[in-house]
Design a protein around this motif. Structure first.
Motif, short mmCIF file in Angstrom:
data_model
loop_
_atom_site.label_atom_id
_atom_site.label_comp_id
_atom_site.label_asym_id
_atom_site.label_seq_id
_atom_site.Cartn_x
_atom_site.Cartn_y
_atom_site.Cartn_z
N ALA A 260 9.08 53.77 31.04
CA ALA A 260 9.28 54.52 32.24
C ALA A 260 10.45 55.78 32.27
O ALA A 260 9.90 56.85 32.49
CB ALA A 260 9.78 53.60 33.41
N LEU A 261 11.05 55.46 31.44
CA LEU A 261 12.34 56.67 31.04
C LEU A 261 11.58 57.66 30.20
O LEU A 261 11.86 59.14 30.45
CB LEU A 261 13.27 56.04 30.06
CG LEU A 261 14.52 55.29 30.95
CD1 LEU A 261 15.42 54.67 29.85
CD2 LEU A 261 15.26 56.13 31.77
N ALA A 262 10.80 57.59 29.20
CA ALA A 262 9.82 58.72 28.54
C ALA A 262 9.23 59.28 29.48
O ALA A 262 9.21 60.66 29.22
CB ALA A 262 8.97 57.79 27.31
N GLU A 263 8.70 58.86 30.56
CA GLU A 263 8.11 59.71 31.52
C GLU A 263 8.80 60.40 32.14
O GLU A 263 8.40 61.67 32.70
CB GLU A 263 7.08 58.89 32.39
CG GLU A 263 6.11 59.43 33.30
CD GLU A 263 5.11 58.50 34.18
OE1 GLU A 263 4.79 59.04 35.31
OE2 GLU A 263 4.73 57.45 33.81
N LEU A 264 9.90 59.89 32.89
CA LEU A 264 10.67 60.53 33.76
C LEU A 264 11.50 61.57 32.99
O LEU A 264 11.85 62.57 33.76
CB LEU A 264 12.02 59.52 34.29
CG LEU A 264 11.55 58.49 35.27
CD1 LEU A 264 12.36 57.27 35.43
CD2 LEU A 264 11.07 59.15 36.77
N LEU A 265 11.87 61.53 31.88
CA LEU A 265 12.35 62.83 30.97
C LEU A 265 11.26 63.64 30.51
O LEU A 265 11.74 64.48 29.75
CB LEU A 265 13.25 61.98 29.63
CG LEU A 265 14.32 61.16 30.06
CD1 LEU A 265 14.79 60.24 29.03
CD2 LEU A 265 15.55 62.13 30.46
N ASP A 266 10.10 63.53 30.81
CA ASP A 266 8.93 64.44 30.35
C ASP A 266 8.83 64.42 29.08
O ASP A 266 8.45 65.43 28.39
CB ASP A 266 9.23 65.65 31.09
CG ASP A 266 8.13 66.63 31.32
OD1 ASP A 266 7.11 66.20 31.19
OD2 ASP A 266 7.99 67.97 30.82
N ILE A 267 8.98 63.29 28.39
CA ILE A 267 8.76 63.29 27.11
C ILE A 267 7.20 62.98 26.81
O ILE A 267 6.73 63.74 25.86
CB ILE A 267 9.46 62.29 26.20
CG1 ILE A 267 11.05 62.60 26.28
CG2 ILE A 267 9.28 61.97 24.95
CD1 ILE A 267 12.20 61.59 25.96
N CYS A 268 6.71 62.00 27.38
CA CYS A 268 5.10 61.61 27.33
C CYS A 268 4.88 60.71 28.37
O CYS A 268 5.87 60.14 28.98
CB CYS A 268 4.91 61.02 25.87
SG CYS A 268 5.87 59.31 25.63
N ARG A 269 3.65 60.56 28.73
CA ARG A 269 3.22 59.59 29.58
C ARG A 269 2.51 58.60 29.26
O ARG A 269 1.35 58.12 29.40
CB ARG A 269 2.27 60.47 30.78
CG ARG A 269 3.17 61.58 31.55
CD ARG A 269 2.09 62.15 32.63
NE ARG A 269 2.94 62.67 33.44
CZ ARG A 269 3.55 62.50 34.55
NH1 ARG A 269 3.27 61.19 34.83
NH2 ARG A 269 4.05 63.32 35.33
#
Length: 300
Positions: A260-269
């Motif tokens: 979820a953090l990866a998505e929120l940080l706009d790293i990946c979905r």
């Protein structure tokens, strides 16, 4: 200094809905870790979902990560498998591609005895030639490495480090002292369990094997550097600021939280491999709220 020391950051393995590895996102994650100057990268650990990937997929992940790291950080890669011959092949692959060490857990379906685990680790270390890190992860393998077994394994050529779980924070110092008494000089003793890892580093552990370090490396590096400098007050201050994240790790699991953090940080979905489900919307909102409460300087 031990072969492995400081912060070993464990990123997710970005996978799309079809189960294909997103190499672009993986390179983005590795670049982020190298920019933060982590001491090593723990690829294909439990956070990297190693047991859900084929041999070919694991090779692709390691090749991609090494290419992006470009020697800026050594890579320790998971080589665990149900069968010994498979683990040997994975460790040989890792050595040939350029990994610094292999992370080996006592993965099983049928519960294993100490003698079986000793033989498994000995064969993988001997036949692969890759330095091996003992991965004690009873929460998933349901096998715990006793002091007696660790004492046997540290005498095996090529076994160079151990990744311990953390229990109660007030028991870490005594556990570390006991383990120091049975391992040779230069053998790296490290801990996972992020919410107790600051105390492990303050107590004198060599390495923090960190889930959060794989997505928010800057603050984790700061905790490690403060611990290494003997500044326990600063290490604890930084660790306390991460309490909202630690609470989520305990409530919904570190794996789901960092996806979820990866998505929120706009790293990946990316999503974890099925049957593991991503967090529902309400839980993602909790992650977003926890991320928003973190102080500046955490890398968010």
């Amino acid at each position: 200094m031990a072969f492995l020391s400081g912060l070993s950051a464990f990123p997710i393995t970005p996978i799309n809905r079809d189960g294909r590895i997103d190499t672009k996102a993986l390179r983005k994650l590795i670049k982020r870790l190298c920019a933060a100057k982590v001491d090593s990268i723990g690829l294909l650990g439990s956070t990297g979902c190693y047991m859900y990937l084929s041999r070919g997929e694991r090779r692709r992940v390691l090749t991609t990560a090494l290419g992006e790291a470009g020697g800026r950080a050594p890579i320790v890669v998971g080589v665990g498998a149900l069968r010994t011959d498979e683990a040997v092949r994975l460790a040989r692959d890792a050595k040939a591609i350029g990994a610094a060490a292999g992370l080996l857990a006592a993965v099983s379906y049928t519960p294993l005895t100490d003698d079986e685990v000793f033989e498994h680790f000995s064969v993988v270390a001997r036949e692969s030639g890759l330095p091996i890190v003992i991965y004690d992860n009873p929460a998933t393998t349901h096998f715990h490495f006793t002091p007696a077994l660790v004492g046997r394994l540290v005498k095996v050529p090529g076994i160079v480090a151990i990744k311990n779980p953390t229990g109660k924070s007030d028991a870490i110092e005594s556990h570390l002292a006991e383990q120091r008494s049975i391992v040779p000089e230069g053998f790296s003793i490290g801990y996972s369990g992020d919410w107790n890892a600051a105390e492990a580093m303050i107590a004198g552990a060599d390495t923090w094997y960190s889930v959060l370090g794989g997505i928010l490396p800057e603050v984790c590096v700061k905790i490690v550097r403060a611990s290494q400098a003997g500044d326990a007050t600063e290490a604890r201050r930084l660790d306390a600021a991460l309490t909202p994240i630690w609470d989520l790790f305990k409530q919904v699991s570190s794996l789901r939280t960092v996806y979820a953090l990866a998505e929120l940080l706009d790293i990946c979905r990316a999503e974890p491999p099925r049957p593991i489900m991503p967090l529902p919307a309400a839980a993602k909102q909790q992650v977003a709220a926890a991320l928003a409460r973190l102080p500046s300087g955490t890398g968010s």
